[in-house]
Motif scaffolding. Structure first.
Motif, PDB file in Angstrom:
ATOM      1  N   LEU A 155       0.841  -1.253   0.150  1.00  0.00           N
ATOM      2  CA  LEU A 155      -0.056   0.003   0.008  1.00  0.00           C
ATOM      3  C   LEU A 155       0.920   1.146   0.086  1.00  0.00           C
ATOM      4  O   LEU A 155       1.872   1.429   0.714  1.00  0.00           O
ATOM      5  CB  LEU A 155      -0.939  -0.066   1.318  1.00  0.00           C
ATOM      6  CG  LEU A 155      -1.945   1.156   1.193  1.00  0.00           C
ATOM      7  CD1 LEU A 155      -3.071   0.398  -0.005  1.00  0.00           C
ATOM      8  CD2 LEU A 155      -2.673   1.169   2.581  1.00  0.00           C
ATOM      9  N   LEU A 156       0.542   2.084  -0.961  1.00  0.00           N
ATOM     10  CA  LEU A 156       1.413   3.506  -0.888  1.00  0.00           C
ATOM     11  C   LEU A 156       0.458   4.689  -0.902  1.00  0.00           C
ATOM     12  O   LEU A 156      -0.659   4.683  -1.498  1.00  0.00           O
ATOM     13  CB  LEU A 156       2.235   3.265  -2.495  1.00  0.00           C
ATOM     14  CG  LEU A 156       2.850   4.727  -2.806  1.00  0.00           C
ATOM     15  CD1 LEU A 156       3.950   4.875  -2.245  1.00  0.00           C
ATOM     16  CD2 LEU A 156       3.027   4.473  -4.320  1.00  0.00           C
ATOM     17  N   GLU A 172       3.187  13.478  -8.635  1.00  0.00           N
ATOM     18  CA  GLU A 172       1.911  13.399  -9.135  1.00  0.00           C
ATOM     19  C   GLU A 172       1.632  11.787  -9.626  1.00  0.00           C
ATOM     20  O   GLU A 172       2.562  10.912  -9.678  1.00  0.00           O
ATOM     21  CB  GLU A 172       1.947  14.158 -10.469  1.00  0.00           C
ATOM     22  CG  GLU A 172       2.568  15.651 -10.279  1.00  0.00           C
ATOM     23  CD  GLU A 172       1.414  16.123  -9.929  1.00  0.00           C
ATOM     24  OE1 GLU A 172      -0.015  15.758 -10.116  1.00  0.00           O
ATOM     25  OE2 GLU A 172       1.295  17.464  -9.415  1.00  0.00           O
ATOM     26  N   ALA A 173       0.311  11.707  -9.998  1.00  0.00           N
ATOM     27  CA  ALA A 173      -0.086  10.053 -10.361  1.00  0.00           C
ATOM     28  C   ALA A 173       0.903   9.786 -11.595  1.00  0.00           C
ATOM     29  O   ALA A 173       1.378   8.390 -11.450  1.00  0.00           O
ATOM     30  CB  ALA A 173      -1.473  10.368 -10.722  1.00  0.00           C
ATOM     31  N   ALA A 174       1.214  10.793 -12.333  1.00  0.00           N
ATOM     32  CA  ALA A 174       1.953  10.347 -13.568  1.00  0.00           C
ATOM     33  C   ALA A 174       3.308   9.644 -13.386  1.00  0.00           C
ATOM     34  O   ALA A 174       3.971   8.747 -13.981  1.00  0.00           O
ATOM     35  CB  ALA A 174       2.095  11.302 -14.785  1.00  0.00           C
ATOM     36  N   GLU A 175       3.868  10.158 -12.254  1.00  0.00           N
ATOM     37  CA  GLU A 175       5.052   9.723 -11.755  1.00  0.00           C
ATOM     38  C   GLU A 175       4.902   8.379 -11.058  1.00  0.00           C
ATOM     39  O   GLU A 175       6.005   7.769 -11.112  1.00  0.00           O
ATOM     40  CB  GLU A 175       5.883  10.877 -10.828  1.00  0.00           C
ATOM     41  CG  GLU A 175       7.270  10.519 -10.447  1.00  0.00           C
ATOM     42  CD  GLU A 175       7.955  11.472  -9.557  1.00  0.00           C
ATOM     43  OE1 GLU A 175       9.089  11.358  -9.173  1.00  0.00           O
ATOM     44  OE2 GLU A 175       7.401  12.538  -9.406  1.00  0.00           O
ATOM     45  N   VAL A 187      -3.023   0.112  -8.655  1.00  0.00           N
ATOM     46  CA  VAL A 187      -4.305   0.515  -8.866  1.00  0.00           C
ATOM     47  C   VAL A 187      -4.563   1.623  -7.881  1.00  0.00           C
ATOM     48  O   VAL A 187      -4.181   1.572  -6.893  1.00  0.00           O
ATOM     49  CB  VAL A 187      -5.168  -0.888  -8.137  1.00  0.00           C
ATOM     50  CG1 VAL A 187      -6.517  -0.214  -8.145  1.00  0.00           C
ATOM     51  CG2 VAL A 187      -5.165  -2.062  -8.939  1.00  0.00           C
ATOM     52  N   HIS A 188      -5.064   2.791  -8.631  1.00  0.00           N
ATOM     53  CA  HIS A 188      -5.266   3.852  -7.706  1.00  0.00           C
ATOM     54  C   HIS A 188      -6.583   3.915  -7.130  1.00  0.00           C
ATOM     55  O   HIS A 188      -7.654   3.547  -7.761  1.00  0.00           O
ATOM     56  CB  HIS A 188      -5.629   5.044  -8.989  1.00  0.00           C
ATOM     57  CG  HIS A 188      -5.519   6.454  -8.216  1.00  0.00           C
ATOM     58  ND1 HIS A 188      -5.716   7.403  -9.025  1.00  0.00           N
ATOM     59  CD2 HIS A 188      -5.306   6.823  -6.790  1.00  0.00           C
ATOM     60  CE1 HIS A 188      -5.880   8.688  -8.264  1.00  0.00           C
ATOM     61  NE2 HIS A 188      -5.753   8.278  -6.918  1.00  0.00           N
ATOM     62  N   SER A 205      -2.709   0.522  -4.588  1.00  0.00           N
ATOM     63  CA  SER A 205      -2.356  -0.661  -4.022  1.00  0.00           C
ATOM     64  C   SER A 205      -1.213  -1.211  -5.158  1.00  0.00           C
ATOM     65  O   SER A 205      -1.399  -0.816  -6.447  1.00  0.00           O
ATOM     66  CB  SER A 205      -3.565  -1.585  -4.021  1.00  0.00           C
ATOM     67  OG  SER A 205      -4.155  -1.953  -5.167  1.00  0.00           O
ATOM     68  N   LEU A 206      -0.229  -2.085  -4.702  1.00  0.00           N
ATOM     69  CA  LEU A 206       0.447  -2.473  -5.740  1.00  0.00           C
ATOM     70  C   LEU A 206       0.760  -3.966  -5.519  1.00  0.00           C
ATOM     71  O   LEU A 206       0.711  -4.618  -4.315  1.00  0.00           O
ATOM     72  CB  LEU A 206       2.020  -1.901  -5.519  1.00  0.00           C
ATOM     73  CG  LEU A 206       2.020  -0.326  -5.661  1.00  0.00           C
ATOM     74  CD1 LEU A 206       1.467   0.643  -4.602  1.00  0.00           C
ATOM     75  CD2 LEU A 206       3.549  -0.021  -6.044  1.00  0.00           C
ATOM     76  N   LYS A 207       1.013  -4.623  -6.521  1.00  0.00           N
ATOM     77  CA  LYS A 207       1.169  -6.215  -6.663  1.00  0.00           C
ATOM     78  C   LYS A 207       2.622  -6.376  -7.391  1.00  0.00           C
ATOM     79  O   LYS A 207       2.379  -6.001  -8.778  1.00  0.00           O
ATOM     80  CB  LYS A 207       0.065  -6.955  -6.912  1.00  0.00           C
ATOM     81  CG  LYS A 207       0.336  -8.307  -6.851  1.00  0.00           C
ATOM     82  CD  LYS A 207      -0.682  -9.197  -7.510  1.00  0.00           C
ATOM     83  CE  LYS A 207      -0.597 -10.576  -7.496  1.00  0.00           C
ATOM     84  NZ  LYS A 207      -1.880 -11.407  -8.010  1.00  0.00           N
ATOM     85  N   ARG A 208       3.537  -6.926  -6.696  1.00  0.00           N
ATOM     86  CA  ARG A 208       4.823  -7.144  -7.570  1.00  0.00           C
ATOM     87  C   ARG A 208       4.348  -8.194  -8.797  1.00  0.00           C
ATOM     88  O   ARG A 208       4.004  -9.161  -8.556  1.00  0.00           O
ATOM     89  CB  ARG A 208       5.870  -7.670  -6.551  1.00  0.00           C
ATOM     90  CG  ARG A 208       7.124  -7.971  -7.318  1.00  0.00           C
ATOM     91  CD  ARG A 208       7.913  -6.788  -7.513  1.00  0.00           C
ATOM     92  NE  ARG A 208       9.420  -6.844  -8.045  1.00  0.00           N
ATOM     93  CZ  ARG A 208       9.829  -7.307  -9.371  1.00  0.00           C
ATOM     94  NH1 ARG A 208       9.049  -7.289 -10.237  1.00  0.00           N
ATOM     95  NH2 ARG A 208      11.156  -7.268  -9.343  1.00  0.00           N
ATOM     96  N   ARG A 209       5.074  -7.781  -9.837  1.00  0.00           N
ATOM     97  CA  ARG A 209       4.785  -8.377 -11.149  1.00  0.00           C
ATOM     98  C   ARG A 209       5.633  -9.627 -10.846  1.00  0.00           C
ATOM     99  O   ARG A 209       6.783  -9.713 -10.332  1.00  0.00           O
ATOM    100  CB  ARG A 209       5.067  -7.787 -12.267  1.00  0.00           C
ATOM    101  CG  ARG A 209       4.153  -6.655 -12.457  1.00  0.00           C
ATOM    102  CD  ARG A 209       4.321  -5.784 -13.773  1.00  0.00           C
ATOM    103  NE  ARG A 209       3.707  -4.751 -14.119  1.00  0.00           N
ATOM    104  CZ  ARG A 209       2.460  -4.681 -14.564  1.00  0.00           C
ATOM    105  NH1 ARG A 209       1.648  -5.665 -14.901  1.00  0.00           N
ATOM    106  NH2 ARG A 209       1.877  -3.449 -14.837  1.00  0.00           N
TER     107      ARG A 209
END
Length: 212
Positions: A155-156, A172-175, A187-188, A205-209
């Motif tokens: 979670l970021l 920013e979101a793009a960064e 996922v935003h 939320s982030l999930k490592r590929r």
């Protein structure tokens, strides 16, 4: 973190200029962490953790926590504000303080390497990315990806602000997408209401590929 920003960070703790510290668990953590589906016994990495009460919130829900912090004052204050006895030992470049199920590693996040992260299966970043200057954020995102096994979740909380000052720095979101998109599924989740000073937090939320 370069030496200039390292010195600024350490000075903030020495002088007590820690307005970023919250006296309760972050609302985004409370609301969104359960949605990640991270098993309760998974060890959670918290980079640049300060003395965040978010670590106690995670520990209270069964997670072993591994926080990494440059300022020894932050670790000492975290322990002093807790109730459990603490133990200390060295692990490579780090002085480690353990209190309950929270381990606090005092040292440079970029000196924390894969063998030391073997038991880590999730991460939480509320104040690490936004504490780093632009030139260091790419290094941070890559290093975090190296530490996390495929399938690991995190979670970021990022932040934007109307000026170019910092820390905390505006990201920013793009960064966020550029920094993490290659190695994580992003996922935003939410944008908070702007604060009176114009600061606005966003939650991801982030999930490592996995390997292709």
């Amino acid at each position: 973190m370069d030496s200039v920003h390292e010195n600024e960070w350490l000075m903030r703790w020495r002088e007590g200029r820690i307005g970023f510290h919250r006296e309760a668990a972050h609302p985004a953590l409370v609301r969104y962490w359960p949605r990640l589906g991270v098993p309760g016994d998974t060890k959670v990495l918290v980079p640049l953790c300060g003395k965040s009460l978010d670590m106690r919130w995670l520990a209270e829900r069964g997670h072993p926590v591994l926080g990494i912090e440059l300022a020894s004052q932050a670790i000492a204050q975290f322990v002093a504000e807790g109730e459990a006895p603490a133990s200390r030992y060295r692990q490579g470049d780090f002085e480690v303080t353990r209190q309950g199920s929270v381990e606090l590693w005092c040292g440079d996040f970029f000196h924390f390497h894969l063998p030391q992260a073997a038991e880590v299966g999730a991460f939480y970043d509320r104040a690490a990315l936004i504490a780093l200057p632009e030139a260091t954020r790419q290094r941070y995102a890559f290093h975090l990806a190296q530490l996390m096994a495929p399938g690991s979740r995190g979670l970021l909380v990022s932040l934007t602000r109307p000026d170019n000052a910092g820390p905390p720095f505006s990201v920013e979101a793009a960064e966020v997408e550029r920094l993490f998109g290659a190695n994580f599924e992003l996922v935003h989740l939410d944008d908070a209401e702007p604060e009176p000073n114009g600061f606005r937090e966003s939650v991801w939320s982030l999930k490592r590929r996995g390997p292709y």
